[in-house]
Scaffold this active site. Structure first.
Site, PDB file in Angstrom:
ATOM      1  N   CYS A  80      -8.727  10.862   2.521  1.00  0.00           N
ATOM      2  CA  CYS A  80      -9.104  11.935   3.442  1.00  0.00           C
ATOM      3  C   CYS A  80     -10.186  11.643   4.258  1.00  0.00           C
ATOM      4  O   CYS A  80     -10.923  10.881   4.053  1.00  0.00           O
ATOM      5  CB  CYS A  80      -9.414  13.191   2.241  1.00  0.00           C
ATOM      6  SG  CYS A  80      -8.175  13.400   1.115  1.00  0.00           S
ATOM      7  N   ARG A 106      -7.713   7.043   8.665  1.00  0.00           N
ATOM      8  CA  ARG A 106      -7.772   6.823   7.189  1.00  0.00           C
ATOM      9  C   ARG A 106      -6.480   7.284   6.622  1.00  0.00           C
ATOM     10  O   ARG A 106      -6.539   7.220   5.332  1.00  0.00           O
ATOM     11  CB  ARG A 106      -8.914   7.847   6.961  1.00  0.00           C
ATOM     12  CG  ARG A 106     -10.402   7.434   7.603  1.00  0.00           C
ATOM     13  CD  ARG A 106     -11.173   8.584   7.383  1.00  0.00           C
ATOM     14  NE  ARG A 106     -11.447   8.899   5.819  1.00  0.00           N
ATOM     15  CZ  ARG A 106     -12.596   7.974   5.067  1.00  0.00           C
ATOM     16  NH1 ARG A 106     -13.111   7.051   5.940  1.00  0.00           N
ATOM     17  NH2 ARG A 106     -12.859   8.218   4.071  1.00  0.00           N
ATOM     18  N   TRP A 162      -5.223  13.084   2.459  1.00  0.00           N
ATOM     19  CA  TRP A 162      -4.187  11.994   2.292  1.00  0.00           C
ATOM     20  C   TRP A 162      -3.883  12.471   0.340  1.00  0.00           C
ATOM     21  O   TRP A 162      -4.722  12.383  -0.368  1.00  0.00           O
ATOM     22  CB  TRP A 162      -5.069  10.840   1.975  1.00  0.00           C
ATOM     23  CG  TRP A 162      -3.926   9.588   2.163  1.00  0.00           C
ATOM     24  CD1 TRP A 162      -3.198   9.312   3.001  1.00  0.00           C
ATOM     25  CD2 TRP A 162      -4.059   8.511   0.994  1.00  0.00           C
ATOM     26  NE1 TRP A 162      -2.523   8.282   2.787  1.00  0.00           N
ATOM     27  CE2 TRP A 162      -2.914   7.662   1.319  1.00  0.00           C
ATOM     28  CE3 TRP A 162      -4.597   8.518  -0.267  1.00  0.00           C
ATOM     29  CZ2 TRP A 162      -2.595   6.786   0.470  1.00  0.00           C
ATOM     30  CZ3 TRP A 162      -4.278   7.289  -1.247  1.00  0.00           C
ATOM     31  CH2 TRP A 162      -3.086   6.476  -0.821  1.00  0.00           C
ATOM     32  N   ASN A 198     -13.348  14.758   0.035  1.00  0.00           N
ATOM     33  CA  ASN A 198     -12.597  13.591   0.103  1.00  0.00           C
ATOM     34  C   ASN A 198     -13.048  12.829  -1.312  1.00  0.00           C
ATOM     35  O   ASN A 198     -14.300  13.000  -1.637  1.00  0.00           O
ATOM     36  CB  ASN A 198     -13.087  12.802   1.157  1.00  0.00           C
ATOM     37  CG  ASN A 198     -12.815  11.246   1.142  1.00  0.00           C
ATOM     38  OD1 ASN A 198     -11.633  11.188   0.514  1.00  0.00           O
ATOM     39  ND2 ASN A 198     -13.466  10.279   1.712  1.00  0.00           N
ATOM     40  N   GLY A 199     -12.101  12.589  -1.979  1.00  0.00           N
ATOM     41  CA  GLY A 199     -12.237  11.919  -3.204  1.00  0.00           C
ATOM     42  C   GLY A 199     -11.384  12.235  -4.333  1.00  0.00           C
ATOM     43  O   GLY A 199     -10.387  12.983  -4.052  1.00  0.00           O
ATOM     44  N   GLU A 245      -1.847 -14.108   3.833  1.00  0.00           N
ATOM     45  CA  GLU A 245      -2.450 -12.998   4.944  1.00  0.00           C
ATOM     46  C   GLU A 245      -1.249 -12.943   5.826  1.00  0.00           C
ATOM     47  O   GLU A 245      -0.931 -11.654   6.312  1.00  0.00           O
ATOM     48  CB  GLU A 245      -3.797 -13.402   5.433  1.00  0.00           C
ATOM     49  CG  GLU A 245      -4.120 -12.500   6.590  1.00  0.00           C
ATOM     50  CD  GLU A 245      -4.438 -11.010   6.064  1.00  0.00           C
ATOM     51  OE1 GLU A 245      -4.518 -10.845   4.953  1.00  0.00           O
ATOM     52  OE2 GLU A 245      -4.704 -10.057   6.970  1.00  0.00           O
ATOM     53  N   LYS A 261       0.431  -9.229   6.613  1.00  0.00           N
ATOM     54  CA  LYS A 261       0.276  -8.629   7.886  1.00  0.00           C
ATOM     55  C   LYS A 261       1.606  -8.270   8.587  1.00  0.00           C
ATOM     56  O   LYS A 261       2.127  -7.243   8.951  1.00  0.00           O
ATOM     57  CB  LYS A 261      -0.198  -9.782   9.074  1.00  0.00           C
ATOM     58  CG  LYS A 261      -1.740 -10.039   8.914  1.00  0.00           C
ATOM     59  CD  LYS A 261      -2.545  -8.808   9.725  1.00  0.00           C
ATOM     60  CE  LYS A 261      -3.105  -7.687   8.759  1.00  0.00           C
ATOM     61  NZ  LYS A 261      -3.712  -7.667   7.540  1.00  0.00           N
ATOM     62  N   GLU A 289       3.142  -5.091   6.089  1.00  0.00           N
ATOM     63  CA  GLU A 289       2.238  -3.808   6.396  1.00  0.00           C
ATOM     64  C   GLU A 289       2.693  -3.040   7.416  1.00  0.00           C
ATOM     65  O   GLU A 289       2.681  -1.688   7.673  1.00  0.00           O
ATOM     66  CB  GLU A 289       0.785  -3.987   5.901  1.00  0.00           C
ATOM     67  CG  GLU A 289      -0.022  -4.577   6.812  1.00  0.00           C
ATOM     68  CD  GLU A 289      -1.527  -4.540   6.288  1.00  0.00           C
ATOM     69  OE1 GLU A 289      -1.785  -3.562   5.747  1.00  0.00           O
ATOM     70  OE2 GLU A 289      -2.178  -5.629   6.634  1.00  0.00           O
ATOM     71  N   HIS A 342      11.130 -23.717  -7.483  1.00  0.00           N
ATOM     72  CA  HIS A 342      11.303 -23.243  -8.819  1.00  0.00           C
ATOM     73  C   HIS A 342      11.936 -21.742  -8.945  1.00  0.00           C
ATOM     74  O   HIS A 342      11.437 -20.893  -9.473  1.00  0.00           O
ATOM     75  CB  HIS A 342      10.025 -23.083  -9.502  1.00  0.00           C
ATOM     76  CG  HIS A 342       9.164 -24.417  -9.568  1.00  0.00           C
ATOM     77  ND1 HIS A 342       9.416 -25.476 -10.598  1.00  0.00           N
ATOM     78  CD2 HIS A 342       8.433 -25.140  -8.802  1.00  0.00           C
ATOM     79  CE1 HIS A 342       9.004 -26.637 -10.355  1.00  0.00           C
ATOM     80  NE2 HIS A 342       8.403 -26.367  -9.303  1.00  0.00           N
ATOM     81  N   LYS A 371      -6.214   3.152   5.760  1.00  0.00           N
ATOM     82  CA  LYS A 371      -7.302   2.325   5.930  1.00  0.00           C
ATOM     83  C   LYS A 371      -8.341   2.046   4.856  1.00  0.00           C
ATOM     84  O   LYS A 371      -8.624   0.777   4.548  1.00  0.00           O
ATOM     85  CB  LYS A 371      -8.186   2.694   7.323  1.00  0.00           C
ATOM     86  CG  LYS A 371      -9.232   1.689   7.655  1.00  0.00           C
ATOM     87  CD  LYS A 371      -8.518   0.432   8.045  1.00  0.00           C
ATOM     88  CE  LYS A 371      -9.451  -0.541   8.394  1.00  0.00           C
ATOM     89  NZ  LYS A 371      -8.838  -1.989   8.750  1.00  0.00           N
TER      90      LYS A 371
HETATM   91  C1  AGP Z   1      -5.035  -5.152   5.061  1.00  0.00           C
HETATM   92  O1  AGP Z   1      -4.434  -5.301   6.581  1.00  0.00           O
HETATM   93  C2  AGP Z   1      -5.051  -3.686   4.409  1.00  0.00           C
HETATM   94  N1  AGP Z   1      -5.402  -2.975   5.308  1.00  0.00           N
HETATM   95  C3  AGP Z   1      -5.433  -3.735   2.952  1.00  0.00           C
HETATM   96  O2  AGP Z   1      -4.781  -4.779   2.401  1.00  0.00           O
HETATM   97  C4  AGP Z   1      -7.123  -3.644   3.039  1.00  0.00           C
HETATM   98  O3  AGP Z   1      -7.311  -5.298   3.056  1.00  0.00           O
HETATM   99  C5  AGP Z   1      -7.473  -3.639   1.341  1.00  0.00           C
HETATM  100  O4  AGP Z   1      -7.102  -2.133   1.160  1.00  0.00           O
HETATM  101  C6  AGP Z   1      -8.714  -3.850   1.168  1.00  0.00           C
HETATM  102  O5  AGP Z   1      -9.687  -2.943   1.985  1.00  0.00           O
HETATM  103  P1  AGP Z   1     -11.253  -3.235   2.131  1.00  0.00           P
HETATM  104  O6  AGP Z   1     -11.326  -4.411   2.734  1.00  0.00           O
HETATM  105  O7  AGP Z   1     -11.733  -1.819   2.825  1.00  0.00           O
HETATM  106  O8  AGP Z   1     -11.891  -3.191   0.739  1.00  0.00           O
END
Ligand code: AGP
Length: 616
Positions: free
Chosen positions: A2, A27, A76, A102-103, A489, A493, A496, A512, A611
């Site tokens: 949020c 966000r 959210w 937010n929370g 990574e 990428k 997502e 395996h 985010k």
């Molecule tokens: C990565 O592209 C994602 N957005 C996600 O995996 C992110 O790295 C993860 O949620 C951790 O977020 P932070 O670094 O803000 O803790």
């Protein structure tokens, strides 16, 4: 997660609130709303499910809602499905209290039951409505002012919150309260602004206040007063934000993600320069901004790294690099596992939490778990003043600037610099790295920004390659050692932002089980930056090629023999192999980005993602 905004001043509030919310869209949200009051009139509340533009249409871009004091929210969903009814702001039935949040209020059900016993009814499924009505309950029961009513509520609730609340009896004022969820406040030109994050208010002011945990604030036009839980005023220093408003905009790029990929040379250089100083023409490490002295570092015999997502992937890289350079044992764990596994934390353990947002719930909880068990903690964090930055014993502040795209790129790259620097600092403190080796490593690290720039220049060729795989169903990334960490990574990428299934595999593991999934045309990306492992991984690539795979190779200049095996290769500039991730990840970021673009997807705001995951 949020987003909340608030404004009180001379200007009409609604357009400012909508603009602030637009800066928080990254966000992640599913509905939005604003509440604006004109003088001492009752607040007008307008809510809408879906994108912010729907709310803007309902309010004629804010022009239809009069008043100079208001709050806004992008939701959210955590409790209750995305709907207009569940959207914020939420109100007491008599509009005595109107607020946004937010929370997560973890004990909202027991509080809801309590309020029902006292005659309250509920129109939504949200925990926020419970919080707002609890404030109303305390305000009326004890006949107290807003600060005391909110304080009583804060004592009673469990969970996290950034709250912005208006009271019928207090026109022209907004009350804020914070625990764990982020909030910033700015005052300029006789007007006062608040938001969940810096971009929400950055166009108005660079001078901001960070409200502390379990603190409250009263916002009036051109002034803000902070209070602790006892209701006593507390003084706050102003933090000057070095980012400019444009930095939080796209700067001419089509998406934030590609903009941020291009920003990597600069932010990597900025982060390096924050801890590497030239002394008499030689680079030297200066960890004074982190707060860790050589003596502190020499005292650590174990390191545990914990994080989520891409930040966790940095931890996997760091494990290889730190252990190889210092021989100090390193364990790396996802934070959501670490926090619940009753971890064994030997004496003299440093727990490192990596987090771009500094608000990820699992990472914050892992930090607290480590501290509760007496461990020293280092936060590698990008957002200034974030919860992890404020609660860790030591902080390595990465200088990636605002990262708006949900898929992290530049923050990830700056976190790598933090990891390399920590390894070198630890090796220096432990006396296992010679002065010459340290100078050699730091000198090489200083060349990374230019090498990253060189790789970004290959983007057109990578875009051509990526467009061939827009319809891929499964993509595998294989590598050994640090190359395996790079694959983690690269695979994330792709997943997502393109919604294509992908897996990262330690190349030696293919036989395996997973190799059974390789079919004609399956894309397999091999990462080969570690010279000792090059031939091994080439063998694995030959294995999958013989089963029909289409091979993409990422390797260093000079390894031209790979072209006997790979169908497409990206060569990266030579560097110290401990730092290879910083280079090999660039083409992998670009592949994910361009495949997403070729599929016409919402690159910066991928479905289902946020985010910062500030809830469990
Ligand atoms: C990565 O592209 C994602 N957005 C996600 O995996 C992110 O790295 C993860 O949620 C951790 O977020 P932070 O670094 O803000 O803790």
């Amino acid at each position: 997660m949020c987003g909340i905004v608030g404004f009180v001043g001379k200007s009409q509030a609604a357009p400012i609130l909508l603009d602030g919310l637009s800066k928080l869209e990254y966000r992640g949200y599913d509905s939005a709303g604003i509440a604006v009051r004109d003088g001492d009139a009752e607040p007008v509340v307008v809510k809408a499910k879906g994108r912010l533009k729907i709310l803007a249409e309902k309010t004629n871009d804010g022009a239809a809602v009069k008043g100079t004091c208001g709050i806004g929210h992008t939701r959210w969903a955590t409790h209750g499905e995305p709907s207009e009814n569940n959207a914020h702001p939420h109100c007491s039935d008599d509009m005595n209290v109107v607020g946004v949040h937010n929370g997560i209020i973890e004990n909202y059900q027991e509080l809801k039951d309590k309020l029902i016993r006292h005659g309250y009814t509920f129109y939504s499924q949200t925990d926020t409505e419970v919080a707002i009505k609890l404030i109303d309950y305390y305000y009326k029961k004890y006949q107290v002012g807003p600060i005391d009513a909110i304080a009583k509520t804060m004592v009673r609730v469990r969970g996290s919150y950034a709250l912005a609340v208006m009271f019928k009896d207090y026109p022209g004022e907004i009350y804020a309260a914070r625990k764990d969820s982020p909030m910033v406040i700015g005052v300029t030109g006789g007007e006062t602004f608040m938001g969940s994050d810096v971009p929400a208010i950055l166009k108005h002011t660079k001078d901001i206040y960070y409200i502390g945990n379990l603190e409250m604030a009263r916002l009036r036009a051109g002034e803000v007063t902070f209070f602790n839980l006892d209701g006593d005023e507390v003084q706050k220093d102003i933090t000057e934000i070095k980012w400019d408003a444009d930095a939080a905009e796209k700067g001419g790029f089509e998406h934030f993600m590609i903009k941020e990929i291009h920003e990597q040379p600069k932010v990597v250089r900025d982060t390096i320069n924050s801890v590497v100083k030239d002394v008499n023409g030689k680079p030297e490490l200066d960890f004074s901004s982190v707060g860790l002295t050589d003596e502190d570092l020499a005292g650590f015999d174990n390191i545990i790294i914990t994080a989520c997502g891409s930040a966790y992937h940095v931890g996997v890289v760091a494990q290889y690099v730190i252990e190889d350079l210092t021989r100090v044992p390193v364990r790396v764990e996802v934070a959501s596992e670490f926090r619940y596994r009753n971890p064994i934390l030997p004496p003299n353990t440093l727990v490192v939490i990596i987090s771009q947002s500094g608000e990820t719930a699992d990472s914050l909880a892992a930090l607290r778990e480590a501290r509760n068990r007496g461990c020293k903690t280092l936060g590698i964090v990008n957002v200034v003043g974030s919860s992890i930055a404020r609660e860790a014993d030591y902080v390595f502040q990465t200088l990636a600037g605002p990262e708006i795209a949900v898929a992290t790129t530049k923050a990830y790259s700056t976190q790598l610099i933090a990891a390399y620097s920590l390894a070198i600092a630890l090796g220096k403190a432990k006396g296992v790295l010679s002065e010459e080796k340290i100078t050699e490593l730091l000198t090489e690290m200083q060349t990374l920004p230019d090498k990253i720039s060189k790789l970004i220049e290959e983007k057109d060729r990578i875009q051509w390659f990526s467009s061939k795989f827009a319809n891929a169903k499964d993509v595998f990334y294989i590598g050994r050692g640090i190359d395996y960490a790079i694959c983690l990574e690269g695979s994330l990428k792709l997943k997502e932002v393109s919604y294509i299934h992908s897996e990262a595999y330690a190349a030696g593991e293919l036989k395996h089980g997973t190799i059974s999934l390789i079919e004609d045309g399956t894309l397999v990306v091999g990462v080969l930056t570690q010279s000792q492992l090059f031939e091994k991984t080439i063998s694995n690539m030959v294995e999958v090629k013989s089963r029909g795979a289409y091979l993409c190779g990422i390797t260093s200049y000079g390894n031209y023999s790979i072209e006997d095996t790979a169908d497409f290769t990206v060569f990266i500039p030579k560097t110290d192999e401990h730092f290879a991730t910083s280079l090999a990840v660039i083409p992998l970021q670009l592949i994910g980005y361009y495949i997403s673009v070729s599929k016409g997807l919402d690159v910066d705001k991928p479905r289902n993602l946020a985010k910062s995951v500030t809830v469990e």
